[in-house]
Scaffold this active site. Structure first.
Site, PDB file in Angstrom:
ATOM      1  N   GLU A 267      25.851 -14.635 -79.224  1.00 18.85           N
ATOM      2  CA  GLU A 267      25.764 -15.735 -78.376  1.00 18.85           C
ATOM      3  C   GLU A 267      24.898 -16.764 -79.143  1.00 18.85           C
ATOM      4  OE1 GLU A 267      24.498 -14.965 -74.401  1.00 18.85           O
ATOM      5  OE2 GLU A 267      25.956 -13.314 -73.950  1.00 18.85           O
ATOM      6  N   HIS A 286      28.048 -17.003 -70.500  1.00 18.59           N
ATOM      7  CA  HIS A 286      26.622 -16.386 -70.092  1.00 18.59           C
ATOM      8  C   HIS A 286      26.160 -17.387 -68.719  1.00 18.59           C
ATOM      9  CE1 HIS A 286      23.191 -13.618 -71.057  1.00 18.59           C
ATOM     10  NE2 HIS A 286      23.269 -13.653 -69.829  1.00 18.59           N
TER      11      HIS A 286
END
Ligand code: NAP
Length: 323
Positions: A267, A286
């Protein structure tokens, strides 16, 4: 007087929940000189918080606004007590999980695409999608346009604060729920994680909601993906590293399973990463904990812990005790 550092990004009116007897110190990620504080409430965005940390002196207690705190011990070291915001994400993350399951089983990604193309007759693509992902190639009439959650077997991997909220929200769907955690217990029955291989083939929906730790890294790997039923929906609301991304990409490209993920490894997911374009995947970047209700709830959790700390009472949400 106890000095409590709070994120400069938090709305000032939310700070009234913190005890009046402390001195509040705004901490931005652009500090250019050192600041002495006793307690640190870090910015929920870890990159901003990590930029501030080198300028902080005297921190004895960290009160995180997040449930997942995996970046904090490595940043602050072992001599600081760390508490998480246990419970602050329950509703938003459980609602994301339910939405992701229903959106996947109702083929919303396909129908968004059809809406954008303005072609009503493309609805028959759903039938082919159903046959391909489930392996059920019988000619069903009328053609399948969506599936049902009610009555399915759901495997919940992680039965903590968020796992229990997911169970509460699943109740109206009368699913058969199988629960897994580190420690087994009864009433309700929770299986130990060592039974995971036996349970994986039983479920049509598998939800991951465990912390990111050395033990949960690649908890779902290629052999475990192979144990899943054809067309199983794997939902990762936990953390990206809980699933072996390479194995997930292979399972999706091979048409073995479908997935809904809010978290990825790495990420941010780079634009060229193959996961973005995998078939049968619903991906959100997310977002599972971030609602307008989150900050007040997280600060209230931190405030309650701070009051216990000031009264010398045991803290409730310790994820690392200072050595
Ligand atoms: N997508 C998002 O935006 C988002 C938002 C919030 C949280 N999260 C993630 O969700 C995680 C869980 O949050 P929570 O508040 O529910 O945490 P929690 O209350 O601490 O519960 C964690 C659960 O995971 C289980 N567990 C821990 N290690 C395990 C292992 N090795 N194998 C199997 N189960 C294991 C625990 O088992 P025991 O019950 O036996 O201890 C517990 O049931 C967080 O740590 C965070 O990473 C994601």
């Amino acid at each position: 007087m106890l000095r409590v550092g709070y994120p400069a990004t938090v709305l000032p009116e939310l700070l009234s929940v913190l005890p009046a007897e402390v001195e509040l110190v705004s901490i931005s990620d652009k500090l250019d000189e050192d600041v002495e504080i006793d307690v640190w409430i870090p910015d929920p965005y870890s990159t901003r918080a990590m930029r501030a940390w080198p300028h902080l002196r005297g921190v004895k207690l960290v009160l995180a606004m997040m449930a997942g705190t995996e970046w904090i011990p490595g940043t602050v070291g072992p001599h600081v007590t760390i508490c998480n915001a246990h419970g602050a994400h329950n509703i938003s993350t459980a609602e994301w999980t339910l939405t992701a399951i229903l959106a996947s089983l109702k083929y919303f990604p396909l129908y968004f695409d059809i809406q954008n193309s303005a072609k009503w007759t493309r609805r028959f693509e759903a039938d082919a999608h159903y046959a391909a992902i489930t392996g059920d190639r019988r000619a069903v009439y009328p053609p399948v346009m969506q599936e049902e959650l009610t009555g399915k077997t759901v495997l919940l991997v992680g039965y903590g604060a968020i796992g229990k909220e997911i169970e509460r929200m699943l109740e109206p769907f009368r699913v058969e729920l199988l629960r897994v955690a580190r420690t087994p217990r009864t009433e309700p029955e929770v299986h130990p994680v060592k039974e995971l291989d036996r349970l994986l083939p039983k479920a049509q929906v598998i939800i991951l909601i465990v912390p990111s730790t050395a033990e949960t890294r690649h908890l779902i790997d290629a052999p475990r993906l192979a144990l899943m039923q054809q067309g199983t929906l794997l939902v990762n609301a936990a953390r990206g590293p809980v699933v072996d991304t390479e194995a997930l990409v292979a399972a999706l490209e091979g048409g073995k399973i479908r997935a809904a993920v809010d978290v990825t490894d790495p990420e941010p997911l780079p634009p060229e990463h193959p996961l973005w374009h995998c078939p049968n995947l619903l991906l959100t970047p997310h977002i599972g904990g971030s609602t307008p209700e989150f900050s007040p709830r997280a600060l209230a959790t931190a405030a309650a812990e701070l009051c216990r700390y000031m009264r010398g009472e045991p803290l409730r949400n310790v994820v690392q005790a200072a050595i």
